[in-house]
Design a protein around this motif. Structure first.
Motif: not given
Length: 257
Positions: A66-70, A81-87
């Motif tokens: 759900g991460s598409y950048g800007t 870092v947080y998002q991948i660590s959580r997954e």
């Protein structure tokens, strides 16, 4: 903090492909290096190069998160870092046991990367009575007779096997029977496990054999080029032709994961 026994990563329930899961640690390693240098944002091209993949594959992988950048800015490094660590489940505490405290097991026990990535070495186990009580990396080695009790007392769901090949399957069977559902196998043998148990195998000799294959191929191409009177440029072109690329522009893996 939650423990590994009561929580599982969300990757499978979210439908993230296994191939994407296998690349997430590569992205995390590259992002962690950027974070340590206080880099706030990174483009997909820069991050893909640092992780060793192409940018189109990276963007597709991140879409599962759900991460598409800007556009024009890129991705926020700290958030990724947080998002991948959580997954990956790295925001939880994962107690790990290492079975087989020979040279390799001792080296793994002394590896500082476990704790920094959410893995706590809860116990070191060995079948040699002379090893019992001996501290390795500050942790006293416990005898394998107590394996089941150690697993239960520490709520362990991840086991590392660093035993000789002949002992690996019996150790694996005992770990699984005690409730371990994920195994990292360093023993030079293939383990048989029931459904619901995940095994990842690390075999350094196989990796070296694959490198030897590539070295032999390169030497053969060089010898062939010299025999034909071709220069270095011809060698390079021949090498380029020999690596068939897949439909997404990547060289296929030498062997399946």
């Amino acid at each position: 903090m939650a423990t590994g026994r009561t929580h599982r990563p969300a990757t499978r329930s979210r439908g993230i492909p296994e191939a994407t899961v296998a690349r997430l640690p590569l992205y995390l390693r590259a992002l962690t290096a950027l974070s340590e240098r206080s880099v706030p944002t990174v483009s997909s091209e820069e991050l893909a190069a640092a992780a060793g993949v192409n940018s189109a594959k990276l963007r597709k992988d991140f879409s599962y998160l759900g991460s598409y950048g800007t556009r024009g800015v890129g991705y926020d490094v700290e958030y990724l870092v947080y998002q991948i660590s959580r997954e990956l489940g790295l925001t939880q505490d994962w107690p790990v046991v290492i079975v087989g405290i020979g040279n390799l097991g001792a080296a793994l026990a002394n590896y500082g990367g476990f704790a920094s990535r959410g893995f706590r070495v809860a116990a070191l186990i060995d079948a040699d009575p002379a090893m019992a009580g001996k501290p390795v990396a500050g942790i006293p080695v416990q005898h394998s007779d107590d394996l089941e009790k150690i697993i239960q007392d520490n709520g362990v769901s991840i086991g590392v096997i660093a035993t000789p090949a002949g002992a690996a399957q019996p150790v694996c069977d005992r770990l699984v029977a005690a409730g371990v559902t994920s195994i990292l196998n360093f023993a030079p043998t293939v383990l048989t496990v029931p459904d619901g148990v995940d095994v990842r195998k690390v075999d350094l000799s196989i990796e070296l054999q694959i490198l030897a294959f590539h070295e032999q191929r390169k030497a053969g191409e060089e010898a062939h080029a010299h025999a034909d009177g071709a220069g270095p440029a011809a060698v390079t072109r021949e090498s380029d032709r020999s690596t068939d690329q897949g439909p997404d522009g990547e060289v296929p893996a030498v062997m399946p994961a």
